[in-house]
Write a protein that holds these residues in place. Sequence first.
Motif, PDB file in Angstrom:
ATOM      1  N   GLN A   1       0.816  -1.200   0.000  1.00 39.53           N
ATOM      2  CA  GLN A   1       0.000   0.000   0.000  1.00 39.53           C
ATOM      3  C   GLN A   1       0.860   1.264   0.000  1.00 39.53           C
ATOM      4  N   ASP A   2       2.038   1.204   0.618  1.00 38.95           N
ATOM      5  CA  ASP A   2       2.914   2.387   0.626  1.00 38.95           C
ATOM      6  C   ASP A   2       3.433   2.700  -0.776  1.00 38.95           C
TER       7      ASP A   2
ATOM      8  N   GLU B   1      -0.828   7.933  -4.364  1.00 37.19           N
ATOM      9  CA  GLU B   1      -1.862   8.475  -3.508  1.00 37.19           C
ATOM     10  C   GLU B   1      -3.067   8.866  -4.359  1.00 37.19           C
ATOM     11  N   TYR B   2      -4.229   8.602  -3.913  1.00 37.26           N
ATOM     12  CA  TYR B   2      -5.454   8.890  -4.641  1.00 37.26           C
ATOM     13  C   TYR B   2      -5.819  10.349  -4.421  1.00 37.26           C
ATOM     14  N   ASN B   3      -5.959  11.077  -5.514  1.00 35.88           N
ATOM     15  CA  ASN B   3      -6.398  12.466  -5.452  1.00 35.88           C
ATOM     16  C   ASN B   3      -7.847  12.530  -5.882  1.00 35.88           C
TER      17      ASN B   3
END
Length: 146
Positions: free
Chosen positions: A111-112, A116-118
Amino acid sequence: MGGRHEQLTGAVRYFEDQYVQDPSKEKIELLTKEYLADALNTVATDVNDIASNLNDFLDLQAEAVDSLGTSLEMANMRLRMLKQQHGAARFQHMRQDKPPPPTDARKTQAQDDAPEYNRVPLSERLNKYSAVGISLQGEAGGAASS
């Protein structure tokens, strides 16, 4: 108690005969009353003994029922425990055929690395498609004018 009934019947006949034959009726009457009082006392004592014995018997039966209830509760608890152990053993047996799931460390590492979801507002997403209808109408309108 059954034999006492026959004794009482014999005594009643004796006192009846004595009452008829003896001139001192008060003496026979007094003896009869004493005998009947003694007989009734004996019957009452016997009834009390029987009631006491019955009460003791019922107490023993109640204790037996209580111990049976305790035994049934213990058996029920053992049955539930055995069912749980059996289910756990079957579950463990079923899991042996499949690879173990990834550990939490592997999950967090994957997951890291993910981007990142914007969040994109809905109006901006819909604006992407707004020109589609216009271009089709323009082409259709251009085709009609030629």
